[in-house]
Design a protein around this motif. Structure first.
Motif, short mmCIF file in Angstrom:
data_model
loop_
_atom_site.label_atom_id
_atom_site.label_comp_id
_atom_site.label_asym_id
_atom_site.label_seq_id
_atom_site.Cartn_x
_atom_site.Cartn_y
_atom_site.Cartn_z
N LEU A 1 45.50 -46.11 43.54
CA LEU A 1 46.31 -45.24 42.67
C LEU A 1 46.18 -43.77 43.08
O LEU A 1 45.19 -43.37 43.69
CB LEU A 1 45.86 -45.38 41.22
CG LEU A 1 46.13 -46.72 40.54
CD1 LEU A 1 45.70 -46.67 39.09
CD2 LEU A 1 47.60 -47.08 40.63
N THR B 1 49.00 -39.00 40.05
CA THR B 1 50.34 -39.07 39.43
C THR B 1 50.57 -40.43 38.78
O THR B 1 51.10 -40.52 37.67
CB THR B 1 51.42 -38.81 40.51
OG1 THR B 1 51.13 -37.55 41.12
CG2 THR B 1 52.80 -38.78 39.91
N LYS B 2 50.18 -41.49 39.49
CA LYS B 2 50.38 -42.84 38.94
C LYS B 2 49.45 -43.08 37.75
O LYS B 2 49.83 -43.77 36.79
CB LYS B 2 50.12 -43.90 40.03
CG LYS B 2 51.11 -43.86 41.18
CD LYS B 2 52.50 -44.17 40.70
CE LYS B 2 53.52 -44.05 41.82
NZ LYS B 2 54.89 -43.90 41.30
N LYS C 1 49.07 -36.43 44.77
CA LYS C 1 49.66 -37.63 45.36
C LYS C 1 48.75 -38.31 46.39
O LYS C 1 49.20 -39.14 47.17
CB LYS C 1 51.01 -37.28 45.99
CG LYS C 1 52.02 -36.78 44.95
CD LYS C 1 53.39 -36.64 45.52
CE LYS C 1 54.34 -35.95 44.54
NZ LYS C 1 54.49 -36.66 43.26
N LYS D 1 51.40 -51.26 34.29
CA LYS D 1 51.71 -50.23 35.30
C LYS D 1 50.54 -50.07 36.26
O LYS D 1 50.73 -49.94 37.46
CB LYS D 1 52.03 -48.90 34.61
CG LYS D 1 53.47 -48.80 34.14
CD LYS D 1 53.82 -47.37 33.79
CE LYS D 1 55.30 -47.20 33.54
NZ LYS D 1 55.67 -45.81 33.27
N TYR D 2 49.32 -50.05 35.70
CA TYR D 2 48.14 -49.96 36.57
C TYR D 2 48.15 -51.10 37.59
O TYR D 2 47.93 -50.89 38.78
CB TYR D 2 46.85 -50.04 35.74
CG TYR D 2 46.35 -48.69 35.32
CD1 TYR D 2 45.96 -47.76 36.26
CD2 TYR D 2 46.29 -48.34 33.99
CE1 TYR D 2 45.53 -46.50 35.88
CE2 TYR D 2 45.85 -47.09 33.60
CZ TYR D 2 45.47 -46.18 34.55
OH TYR D 2 45.05 -44.94 34.18
N TYR E 1 51.19 -50.66 40.04
CA TYR E 1 51.02 -49.49 40.92
C TYR E 1 49.92 -49.77 41.96
O TYR E 1 50.03 -49.39 43.12
CB TYR E 1 50.63 -48.25 40.12
CG TYR E 1 51.75 -47.61 39.33
CD1 TYR E 1 53.07 -47.66 39.79
CD2 TYR E 1 51.49 -46.93 38.15
CE1 TYR E 1 54.08 -47.06 39.07
CE2 TYR E 1 52.50 -46.33 37.42
CZ TYR E 1 53.80 -46.40 37.88
OH TYR E 1 54.79 -45.81 37.17
N ARG F 1 51.36 -52.05 44.59
CA ARG F 1 52.75 -51.74 44.97
C ARG F 1 53.05 -51.98 46.46
O ARG F 1 54.01 -52.68 46.79
CB ARG F 1 53.07 -50.29 44.60
CG ARG F 1 54.54 -50.00 44.58
CD ARG F 1 54.79 -48.64 44.03
NE ARG F 1 54.01 -47.62 44.71
CZ ARG F 1 54.30 -46.34 44.73
NH1 ARG F 1 55.36 -45.92 44.07
NH2 ARG F 1 53.56 -45.47 45.37
#
Lengths: 287, 217
Positions: A93, A96-97, A126, B12-13, B16, B19
């Motif tokens: 991650l 931002t995420k 980022k 989302k975690y 993401y 991903r």
């Protein structure tokens, strides 16, 4: 001034372990920093786990903002920021995420504030966390913990393993945080110099039990160490001694009322004491 | 408080985190699908393609969900109920396994257009096989997560994943073979497969939520 956190009679025994958290009680007044100190394995993380309900306590009560802390108390945890001793976020991650996910978890998540902290800590928005140094990851943890505007920060060895510059940056942020008298911090650490710098109260835990929980200034003002020779040591009343350590040519005696002791034992040198010395005397000294 | 949707945050975690690998798994599945069209290969289009397009994303999301050692503890310390924390990985693997369905439908549609004469039975077999893959994923998750929450799992999914996938594949194959031996129509076997797998999935979810409510992190 009310208490933001009240722990009363907290006990926890692990299965297949001799360690037991035994009847822990202490409280944190609003607008203050409580230093939670003890050696590794003393029970600091277990206490914090029981406070946060990540560990199921055997008995006792934990009240935060005057209410019982349970699994369903999500509104209480919405006002708590937590930082552990290492990175908690998945390595792939980016900050931002993390923010994009956190806004669904915390009702008061403030992305602008999060960006401010990133900027303050010089963290890239980022870049993946796996590319962060330990110091950067810990700063990110602090930024996340503060960006939903909590009222209570709970830090479990959050400054351990960090260089003095990073620690100083983070401690300054904590001091800013408690400028609002509705906010408080529980700061678990075995770096006693950090606690001497920022804490208002010190709670000392040893072998699963609370040894003392007092205002730091009163602790440093009242506690002292008597530097004695063997003959002088024999003259000291046992009830005046909290602990003592014998060296080759000297015996150090920990006392909790150095003003009274100074009047009572006129020929013995009594020095001021640091929190680290108190901790060492209580853990390694004899009683 | 009303704008909080912790399950969405946890999903989302998961997505993401996965991903990049998720995109790779889907693109790889798509490439195999296109290859099956070009080569007009029955084996690839009816077995390998559905397996990759559904199983690949599910595998990626499960493996990437391991996170850091403190992640489980941190989730419970946030304003998320333990039962929600337990539910998130189930939802994640279910959504991941469904991600490839649009690609499957498009490739199957193109196949229908290109080979109209024989495609009816092939499509039916493809759907049946796809359902078997989905069933395997559901049963695998049903076995995996309650074990992962116990000491047996040790918070490490790698070994458990292989074991649970083998057991789930065996159960689904047994349903398929048993149904064929009984002479049941393919549609009935497919429905039976998905129903049994779905029930196992939700029973497991219920058990996992009970376990999660009582364990120490």
């Amino acid at each position: 001034m009310g208490n933001i956190l009240e722990v009363q009679g907290l006990s926890k025994q692990y299965k297949n372990s001799d360690f037991r958290l035994d009847d822990i009680s202490f409280s944190i007044p609003s607008g203050s920093i409580m230093g939670f100190v003890g050696e590794n394995g003393a029970g600091k993380s277990t206490t914090i786990g029981c406070i946060l309900n990540t560990l199921i306590k055997d008995s006792g009560t934990v009240k935060i903002f005057g209410r019982d802390m349970t699994d369903s108390s999500t509104d209480i945890r919405d006002d708590i920021g937590v930082v552990y001793d290492s990175n908690v976020f998945p390595a792939h991650l980016t900050p931002t995420k993390i923010s994009a996910a956190m806004r669904h978890i915390f009702s008061k998540w403030d992305n602008a504030l999060f960006k401010e902290y990133l900027k303050k800590f010089k963290l890239p928005e980022k870049k993946k966390i796996k590319e962060f140094s330990r110091g950067m990851a810990m700063k990110l943890g602090v930024a996340v913990a503060l960006s939903h505007r909590p009222k209570l920060l709970i830090l479990d060895e959050a400054t351990s393993g960090l260089d003095p510059i990073v620690r100083d940056d983070i401690l300054d942020v904590f001091l800013d945080f408690v400028q609002d008298e509705n906010n408080s911090i529980l700061l678990s650490s075995h770096i006693t110099s950090d606690l001497e710098k920022v804490a208002d109260y010190i709670t000392f835990i040893h072998d699963g039990s609370i040894i003392f929980s007092e205002a730091k200034d009163s602790l440093l003002y009242n506690y002292g160490v008597m530097r004695c020779k063997a003959v002088q040591f024999e003259q000291i009343d046992k009830e005046d001694m909290l602990a003592y350590r014998k060296y080759d040519y000297q015996i150090d005696v920990l006392i909790s009322d150095k003003q009274t002791a100074a009047k009572k034992y006129l020929d013995i040198v009594i020095d001021n004491i640091t929190i680290e010395e108190i901790m060492l005397m209580l853990v390694k000294g004899e009683k | 408080m009303n704008n909080r949707r912790p399950l969405l945050g946890l999903l989302k975690y998961a997505f993401y985190s996965a991903r990049g690998d998720l995109a790779f798994a889907l693109l790889f599945g798509l490439a195999v699908g296109i290859l099956s069209l070009i080569a007009d290969n029955y084996l690839i289009s009816q077995t390998l393609f559905p397996l990759l397009i559904s199983g690949g994303p599910a595998y990626v999301v499960i493996m990437k969900s391991e996170g850091t050692p403190l992640w489980d503890q941190f989730q419970v310390a946030m304003p998320i109920k333990r039962k929600e924390v337990a539910t998130a990985p189930y939802l994640g693997v279910l959504l991941a396994s469904l991600l490839g369905i649009p690609i499957f439908v498009v490739i199957s549609g193109i196949r229908f257009i290109l080979h109209e004469g024989s495609i009816g039975s092939m499509l039916s077999t493809g759907i049946s096989y796809h359902a078997t893959v989905l069933g395997t994923i559901l049963i695998m998750s049903a076995l995996l997560y309650p074990l992962a929450y116990t000491k047996l799992g040790q918070r490490s999914l790698q070994g458990l994943f292989v074991m649970c996938t083998c057991v789930a594949a065996a159960i689904n194959s047994a349903i398929l073979i048993g149904g064929n031996n009984l002479g049941l129509p393919e549609m009935v076997i497919t429905s039976l497969n998905i129903t049994i797998s779905g029930i196992a999935f939700f029973v497991s979810l219920f058990i996992a939520r009970q376990i999660y409510a009582k364990i120490d992190f």
